[in-house]
Scaffold this motif. Structure first.
Motif, PDB file in Angstrom:
ATOM      1  N   ASP A  82      37.451  31.029  46.904  1.00 58.23           N
ATOM      2  CA  ASP A  82      37.393  32.274  46.127  1.00 58.23           C
ATOM      3  C   ASP A  82      38.714  32.544  45.408  1.00 58.23           C
ATOM      4  O   ASP A  82      38.724  32.968  44.258  1.00 58.23           O
ATOM      5  N   ARG A  85      38.946  30.177  42.495  1.00 56.46           N
ATOM      6  CA  ARG A  85      38.014  30.589  41.440  1.00 56.46           C
ATOM      7  C   ARG A  85      38.588  31.790  40.691  1.00 56.46           C
ATOM      8  O   ARG A  85      38.543  31.848  39.472  1.00 56.46           O
ATOM      9  N   ASP A  86      39.152  32.733  41.446  1.00 56.91           N
ATOM     10  CA  ASP A  86      39.791  33.896  40.811  1.00 56.91           C
ATOM     11  C   ASP A  86      40.958  33.466  39.929  1.00 56.91           C
ATOM     12  O   ASP A  86      41.142  33.993  38.823  1.00 56.91           O
ATOM     13  N   ASP A  89      39.614  32.130  36.729  1.00 55.05           N
ATOM     14  CA  ASP A  89      39.159  33.233  35.878  1.00 55.05           C
ATOM     15  C   ASP A  89      40.338  33.939  35.209  1.00 55.05           C
ATOM     16  O   ASP A  89      40.258  34.325  34.037  1.00 55.05           O
TER      17      ASP A  89
END
Length: 132
Positions: A82, A85-86, A89
């Motif tokens: 996570d 992935r953040d 982004d």
């Protein structure tokens, strides 16, 4: 009837009151030089975009080429999928911020010279990939 096709445009080549072909060529050459100069300035310019409250900063040049990605220490743990992935982004968001600023810079630098032609820094035309 005459053999001079420029008489239909208001006179003969270079004649008094005629079509000034040489002047047109000189003006086109001058515009080309101005366009090339502006393109070189844009390639040398640097613009920063940020995301995540400054956690990620991306630097692009005036034509949108990526030059650097900086991640503020201590902002991303990176120990989980996570987190990574953040981070991805945030990099994308920072790039989009920087690219929007680069596009604006290019539009102001090239807009008057390009006459709004797509790909030369003028306003985006339908079907362009700007903003993707």
């Amino acid at each position: 009837m005459t053999d001079n096709p420029f008489e239909a445009l208001g006179g003969s080549l270079g004649g008094e009151g005629g079509f000034d072909f040489q002047g047109l060529l000189e003006q086109a050459q001058q515009m080309q030089e101005q366009l090339e100069s502006a393109q070189h300035r844009l390639a040398d310019a640097r613009v920063d975009g940020t995301a995540g409250g400054g956690a990620v900063t991306v630097t692009v040049n005036g034509v949108g080429e990526l030059w650097a990605v900086t991640i503020k220490p201590g902002t991303i743990d990176g120990s989980s999928a996570d987190d990574l992935r953040d981070l991805g982004d945030l990099v994308v968001a920072a790039y989009r911020d920087a690219k929007a600023q680069a596009d604006s810079l290019a539009s102001s630098a090239l807009g008057p010279l390009s006459g709004g032609m797509p790909g030369l820094g003028g306003p985006a035309s339908p079907g362009s990939t700007e903003g993707d």
